[in-house]
Motif scaffolding. Sequence first.
Motif, short mmCIF file in Angstrom:
data_model
loop_
_atom_site.label_atom_id
_atom_site.label_comp_id
_atom_site.label_asym_id
_atom_site.label_seq_id
_atom_site.Cartn_x
_atom_site.Cartn_y
_atom_site.Cartn_z
N THR A 45 0.91 -1.10 -0.01
CA THR A 45 -0.04 -0.07 -0.09
C THR A 45 0.74 1.32 0.00
OG1 THR A 45 -0.22 -0.11 2.30
CG2 THR A 45 -1.86 -1.19 1.12
N ARG A 46 2.14 1.07 0.39
CA ARG A 46 3.04 2.20 0.46
C ARG A 46 4.18 2.34 -0.77
NH1 ARG A 46 2.60 4.80 5.53
NH2 ARG A 46 1.74 3.32 7.08
N LEU A 47 3.87 1.24 -1.43
CA LEU A 47 4.92 0.96 -2.37
C LEU A 47 5.17 2.35 -3.54
CD1 LEU A 47 7.23 -0.86 -4.17
CD2 LEU A 47 5.37 -1.78 -5.23
N VAL A 48 3.85 2.78 -4.26
CA VAL A 48 4.08 3.68 -5.26
C VAL A 48 4.45 5.12 -4.77
CG1 VAL A 48 2.59 5.15 -6.62
CG2 VAL A 48 2.32 2.82 -6.45
N ALA A 49 3.95 5.30 -3.41
CA ALA A 49 4.51 6.54 -2.68
C ALA A 49 6.06 6.43 -2.47
CB ALA A 49 3.92 6.91 -1.63
N PHE A 50 6.58 5.32 -2.13
CA PHE A 50 8.02 5.31 -1.91
C PHE A 50 8.71 5.41 -3.27
CE2 PHE A 50 11.35 2.11 -2.33
CZ PHE A 50 12.53 2.68 -1.59
N LEU A 51 8.32 4.84 -4.16
CA LEU A 51 9.03 4.81 -5.57
C LEU A 51 9.02 6.45 -6.06
CD1 LEU A 51 7.85 1.52 -7.21
CD2 LEU A 51 10.17 2.13 -6.34
N ASP A 52 8.01 6.88 -5.96
CA ASP A 52 7.75 8.35 -6.24
C ASP A 52 8.85 9.17 -5.33
OD1 ASP A 52 6.13 8.78 -8.02
OD2 ASP A 52 4.38 8.78 -6.93
N GLN A 53 8.96 9.00 -4.21
CA GLN A 53 9.97 9.58 -3.25
C GLN A 53 11.41 9.50 -3.55
OE1 GLN A 53 9.18 8.40 0.52
NE2 GLN A 53 7.05 9.40 0.84
N GLN A 54 11.60 8.44 -4.14
CA GLN A 54 13.15 7.96 -4.61
C GLN A 54 13.34 8.75 -5.78
OE1 GLN A 54 15.21 5.91 -2.41
NE2 GLN A 54 13.26 6.49 -1.45
N THR A 55 12.54 9.18 -6.71
CA THR A 55 12.79 9.96 -7.85
C THR A 55 12.55 11.43 -7.56
OG1 THR A 55 10.60 9.49 -8.72
CG2 THR A 55 12.32 7.86 -9.29
N THR A 56 12.04 11.96 -6.48
CA THR A 56 11.68 13.43 -6.33
C THR A 56 12.92 14.23 -6.73
OG1 THR A 56 10.23 12.76 -4.65
CG2 THR A 56 11.01 15.06 -4.91
N GLY A 57 12.84 15.09 -7.62
CA GLY A 57 13.87 16.20 -7.88
C GLY A 57 14.74 15.60 -8.71
#
Length: 210
Positions: free
Chosen positions: A178-190
């Motif tokens: 349930t947190r996977l997509v948000a985690f991957l998004d955070q890894q690519t922020t910036g």
Amino acid sequence: MAATTPRRRRAGGHAESRGLGLEIRGLALLLFAIGLGLLALSKGNGIDRYMGIGVALAIGAFGNAYLDLGSRWQRGAGGERRVGRQLERLAKRGWTISHDLPKSSGGNIDHVTLGPGGAMFTIETKLNRFGGRELGQARSHAGYLERALDHPVTPVLCVANGKSKPKLYAGVWCVGSTRLVAFLDQQTTGRRAVDPELVTRLSQRCELSG
């Protein structure tokens, strides 16, 4: 930008096929055991009857074991499909998503994602729990793809039935689905936007690596 995938394999397809094969084998053994047991009861006598029944029971036990193992593979396939549906949300935003990528050395990688700036992740799916063996498997998949593509790859282990926050264990990011997509998004922020030529090159090489 539309998502580009090396091959559109269905998430969990390998596990589902493996589970079905085991279940068919188990069912065949059970049917054979029943037939052998009935034959021993109707035709056998004395020691032959008991031996026949004993062999039938042993074969039946093997059949049940195959059915149980097949059922576990099928449940695992369901977990991979659940994670796959989460990842498809990223595909709609331009990420490259691949499922069930076969390895030339044997086995398969559950999911591969390529996001902004060329950030690439391998995702190993487990249904409920994991340990040292599963963490090693996740690292192995990332290392395999990194060598094949000559491109940095981050290993991720996703618990399909989990809701846990991302945490780094032995070099592997572990997170509930349930947190996977948000985690991957955070890894690519910036990061800068995905270079289309990079996506094409990595996707093609990813396909060849399988």
